[in-house]
Design an enzyme around this catalytic site. Structure first.
Site, PDB file in Angstrom:
ATOM      1  N   ASP A  20       0.830  -1.210   0.000  1.00 49.02           N
ATOM      2  CA  ASP A  20       0.000   0.000   0.000  1.00 49.02           C
ATOM      3  C   ASP A  20       0.865   1.261   0.000  1.00 49.02           C
ATOM      4  OD1 ASP A  20      -2.290   1.464  -0.004  1.00 49.02           O
ATOM      5  OD2 ASP A  20      -2.898   0.970   2.041  1.00 49.02           O
ATOM      6  N   GLY A  21       0.332   2.330  -0.593  1.00 53.52           N
ATOM      7  CA  GLY A  21       0.991   3.631  -0.519  1.00 53.52           C
ATOM      8  C   GLY A  21       1.632   4.104  -1.822  1.00 53.52           C
ATOM      9  N   ARG A  33      -0.227   8.986 -10.269  1.00 51.73           N
ATOM     10  CA  ARG A  33      -0.298   7.770  -9.429  1.00 51.73           C
ATOM     11  C   ARG A  33       0.412   6.580 -10.070  1.00 51.73           C
ATOM     12  NH1 ARG A  33      -3.838   7.247  -5.492  1.00 51.73           N
ATOM     13  NH2 ARG A  33      -4.173   5.047  -5.956  1.00 51.73           N
ATOM     14  N   HIS A  37       2.940   3.233  -8.911  1.00 54.60           N
ATOM     15  CA  HIS A  37       2.806   1.789  -9.156  1.00 54.60           C
ATOM     16  C   HIS A  37       4.069   1.269  -9.844  1.00 54.60           C
ATOM     17  CE1 HIS A  37      -1.206   1.922  -7.721  1.00 54.60           C
ATOM     18  NE2 HIS A  37      -1.719   2.560  -8.759  1.00 54.60           N
ATOM     19  N   SER A  65      -6.763  -6.391  -6.522  1.00 44.90           N
ATOM     20  CA  SER A  65      -7.872  -7.065  -5.841  1.00 44.90           C
ATOM     21  C   SER A  65      -9.123  -7.063  -6.713  1.00 44.90           C
ATOM     22  CB  SER A  65      -8.172  -6.373  -4.507  1.00 44.90           C
ATOM     23  OG  SER A  65      -8.838  -5.153  -4.742  1.00 44.90           O
ATOM     24  N   LEU A 131      12.720 -19.342  -4.150  1.00 42.36           N
ATOM     25  CA  LEU A 131      11.547 -18.691  -3.550  1.00 42.36           C
ATOM     26  C   LEU A 131      10.259 -19.104  -4.257  1.00 42.36           C
ATOM     27  CD1 LEU A 131      10.695 -16.262  -1.558  1.00 42.36           C
ATOM     28  CD2 LEU A 131      10.577 -14.907  -3.645  1.00 42.36           C
ATOM     29  N   SER A 196      -8.345  -5.890   4.005  1.00 45.23           N
ATOM     30  CA  SER A 196      -8.902  -5.630   2.668  1.00 45.23           C
ATOM     31  C   SER A 196      -9.140  -6.885   1.823  1.00 45.23           C
ATOM     32  CB  SER A 196      -7.989  -4.656   1.911  1.00 45.23           C
ATOM     33  OG  SER A 196      -7.861  -3.456   2.619  1.00 45.23           O
TER      34      SER A 196
HETATM   35  C1  FPP Z   1      -1.953   0.106  -3.408  1.00 47.28           C
HETATM   36  O1  FPP Z   1      -1.465   1.438  -3.379  1.00 47.28           O
HETATM   37  C2  FPP Z   1      -1.334  -0.616  -4.497  1.00 47.28           C
HETATM   38  C3  FPP Z   1      -1.993  -1.269  -5.489  1.00 47.28           C
HETATM   39  C4  FPP Z   1      -3.461  -1.332  -5.595  1.00 47.28           C
HETATM   40  C5  FPP Z   1      -1.268  -1.932  -6.574  1.00 47.28           C
HETATM   41  C6  FPP Z   1      -0.051  -2.709  -6.193  1.00 47.28           C
HETATM   42  C7  FPP Z   1       0.635  -3.026  -7.450  1.00 47.28           C
HETATM   43  C8  FPP Z   1       1.944  -2.883  -7.698  1.00 47.28           C
HETATM   44  C9  FPP Z   1       2.963  -2.512  -6.695  1.00 47.28           C
HETATM   45  C10 FPP Z   1       2.345  -3.115  -9.095  1.00 47.28           C
HETATM   46  C11 FPP Z   1       3.363  -4.108  -9.307  1.00 47.28           C
HETATM   47  C12 FPP Z   1       3.030  -5.468  -8.882  1.00 47.28           C
HETATM   48  C13 FPP Z   1       3.722  -6.530  -9.319  1.00 47.28           C
HETATM   49  C14 FPP Z   1       3.462  -7.889  -8.799  1.00 47.28           C
HETATM   50  C15 FPP Z   1       4.772  -6.358 -10.331  1.00 47.28           C
HETATM   51  P1  FPP Z   1      -2.485   2.642  -3.571  1.00 47.28           P
HETATM   52  O2  FPP Z   1      -2.532   2.971  -5.015  1.00 47.28           O
HETATM   53  O3  FPP Z   1      -3.818   2.296  -2.992  1.00 47.28           O
HETATM   54  O4  FPP Z   1      -1.767   3.765  -2.767  1.00 47.28           O
HETATM   55  P2  FPP Z   1      -2.465   4.953  -1.944  1.00 47.28           P
HETATM   56  O5  FPP Z   1      -3.245   4.295  -0.832  1.00 47.28           O
HETATM   57  O6  FPP Z   1      -1.301   5.745  -1.451  1.00 47.28           O
HETATM   58  O7  FPP Z   1      -3.328   5.711  -2.909  1.00 47.28           O
END
Ligand code: FPP
Length: 243
Positions: A20-21, A33, A37, A65, A131, A196
């Site tokens: 998250d974040g 944003r 990612h 999700s 892993l 979540s």
């Molecule tokens: C939550 O942060 C993050 C996600 C919903 C996406 C996670 C995905 C990645 C890190 C992409 C790469 C993954 C792989 C396996 C290569 P948020 O967008 O909700 O952050 P915020 O709460 O600060 O808005």
């Protein structure tokens, strides 16, 4: 100075992470944003490499999700493209690290080419002995349980299994995580304290750790801090100790 593992610490065998974040990381830098990612994707590569060196055997990451489809369309497209590229690049990374990759979640809703890349990655890395890396994609804990229950009901109806033989182990074996031990430690970055809809069944006895760090900044030292925290916990599995 770089942090080191204490040789007396127990290493969690399976670590699950809610990354998250990413959005906040980007916002703080005045970036879109999607850049958060993208940076988060780099952290994924780093952590997979470091985790195994530290002795962790299984990592499960929540990448997308069942609820994430409700994000703005351009963000969903960017995330899917990031995952699309990742699945292709990961074939080489898996070969280098001897990592075995599996995607959990309902992939039938994903674009056909992404589904194909996932199949290739899983097949190519199948024999690797390093892993065990699980990526949760279009994953929801309730959805996983629902799919498992439907499959189990069908098998009961077709007399492949009798109702009397259904145990907690049997239910585990119908989940996407079949054959993988339940997580010992769950880390959710960014300070949020929720699960979540992640691994609802599997988290029954998992220890939870909520560091303030945003996922793109999560480092090897943060992972060592998480292992240190894990070692302060006394796992009782519903029993008692030292009475
Ligand atoms: C939550 O942060 C993050 C996600 C919903 C996406 C996670 C995905 C990645 C890190 C992409 C790469 C993954 C792989 C396996 C290569 P948020 O967008 O909700 O952050 P915020 O709460 O600060 O808005």
């Amino acid at each position: 100075m770089a942090k080191k593992l204490n040789p007396e610490w127990k290493i969690p065998e399976h670590v699950a992470i809610i990354m998250d974040g990413n959005g906040r990381w980007a916002k703080r830098r005045g970036l879109p944003r999607n850049m958060g990612h993208r940076q988060g994707g780099k952290t994924v590569e780093l952590i997979c490499e470091e985790a195994y060196k530290l002795g962790i055997k299984y990592i499960t990451l929540y990448a997308f999700s069942t609820e994430n489809w409700s994000r703005p369309e351009d963000e969903v497209t960017a995330l899917m493209n990031l995952l699309r590229n990742y699945m292709k690049d990961c074939v080489k990374q898996a070969e280098k690290n001897k990592m075995r990759v599996k995607v959990i979640g309902d992939i039938s809703r994903l674009d056909a080419d992404l589904q194909e890349s996932i199949r290739v990655l899983e097949k190519e890395s199948e024999k690797n002995t390093g892993l065990r890396f699980q990526i949760a994609l279009n994953y929801g804990g309730r959805d996983e349980i629902l799919r498992a229950v439907k499959r189990l009901c069908k098998d009961v109806k077709e007399e492949k299994i009798s109702e009397d033989d259904i145990t907690a182990e049997v239910i585990s074996s119908y989940l996407d995580t079949e054959g993988i031990p339940d997580p010992d430690l769950m880390i959710r970055t960014s300070g949020e304290q929720r699960i979540s809809n992640f691994l609802l069944w599997q988290f029954a006895y998992t220890e939870f750790y909520f560091p303030d760090v945003l996922w793109p900044d999560f480092s090897k030292d943060d992972l060592i801090d998480a292992i240190e925290y894990y070692n302060t916990r006394e796992r009782r599995y519903g029993g008692v100790t030292n009475v």
